[in-house]
Design a protein around this motif. Structure first.
Motif, mmCIF file in Angstrom:
data_model
loop_
_atom_site.group_PDB
_atom_site.id
_atom_site.type_symbol
_atom_site.label_atom_id
_atom_site.label_comp_id
_atom_site.label_asym_id
_atom_site.label_seq_id
_atom_site.Cartn_x
_atom_site.Cartn_y
_atom_site.Cartn_z
ATOM 1 N N LEU A 23 0.832 -1.207 0.000
ATOM 2 C CA LEU A 23 0.000 0.000 0.000
ATOM 3 C C LEU A 23 0.866 1.255 0.000
ATOM 4 C CD1 LEU A 23 -2.859 -1.026 2.460
ATOM 5 C CD2 LEU A 23 -3.065 -0.624 -0.013
ATOM 6 N N THR A 26 2.553 1.587 -3.440
ATOM 7 C CA THR A 26 1.558 1.983 -4.434
ATOM 8 C C THR A 26 1.214 3.465 -4.297
ATOM 9 O OG1 THR A 26 0.663 -0.254 -4.528
ATOM 10 C CG2 THR A 26 -0.786 1.518 -5.274
ATOM 11 N N ARG A 27 1.018 3.903 -3.086
ATOM 12 C CA ARG A 27 0.724 5.321 -2.839
ATOM 13 C C ARG A 27 1.892 6.202 -3.311
ATOM 14 N NH1 ARG A 27 -0.174 8.234 2.957
ATOM 15 N NH2 ARG A 27 -0.992 10.191 2.134
ATOM 16 N N VAL A 127 -2.115 -2.081 -6.974
ATOM 17 C CA VAL A 127 -3.517 -2.238 -6.552
ATOM 18 C C VAL A 127 -3.951 -3.689 -6.750
ATOM 19 C CG1 VAL A 127 -5.902 -1.592 -7.091
ATOM 20 C CG2 VAL A 127 -4.125 0.174 -6.963
ATOM 21 N N THR A 130 -2.395 -5.898 -4.199
ATOM 22 C CA THR A 130 -3.068 -5.747 -2.905
ATOM 23 C C THR A 130 -4.320 -6.616 -2.855
ATOM 24 O OG1 THR A 130 -2.238 -3.480 -2.710
ATOM 25 C CG2 THR A 130 -4.113 -4.085 -1.314
#
Length: 154
Positions: A23, A26-27, A127, A130
């Protein structure tokens, strides 16, 4: 008994580290417009790599090392196949971001500016990774509670 417990605990903690790391990476990739974002992305990527090693090693030892139900159980458990399928997809999806991040790290070490135009694509891959990681958790918890037994035609 103690080794089984410790392996299970490390395996579960590795899922937490994996989720937090993917996460975070990815952010970072989603917001990556300059090299200023790279230290955070590289740090998150390191966590993602460490968690992958922990998950694979502890999972293999638990499933095939004689500490849990045994290889025969896992190889005939439908949710194990779901979990391993999700893992394989995660690893296949990881090839492109891993190669790009390796190139970016090398460029930064040489003092060059890496080509960051692929960052949004790698964020999109994150994403999907995840989602697949969450699928793995659902499959694992289902196996632990006997959900897959008899549910899929066994």
């Amino acid at each position: 008994m103690l080794v089984r417990w410790l392996l299970a605990a490390i395996h579960l903690l590795a899922f937490g580290l994996a989720l937090a790391s993917i996460l975070r990476r990815t952010r970072g990739l989603r917001r990556c417009t300059s090299t200023e974002a790279l230290p955070q992305i590289f740090s998150a990527d390191n966590g993602w790599g460490i968690s992958a090693v922990l998950l694979i090693v502890t999972g293999a030892v638990r499933a095939f090392g004689g500490f849990e139900k045994g290889a025969d159980y896992y190889l005939h458990e439908p949710l194990f196949h779901v979990k391993m399928g999700a893992l394989v997809l995660i690893l296949l999806l990881e090839i492109a971001p891993m190669m790009a991040l390796l190139r970016w790290r090398l460029a930064v070490r040489r003092g060059d500016v890496p080509d960051l135009t692929g960052a949004p694509k790698y964020a999109s891959i994150g994403v999907w990774q995840t989602v697949l990681l969450v699928v793995m958790v659902f499959a694992a918890t289902g196996m632990a509670r006997g959900v897959g037994i008899g549910m899929f035609g066994d």
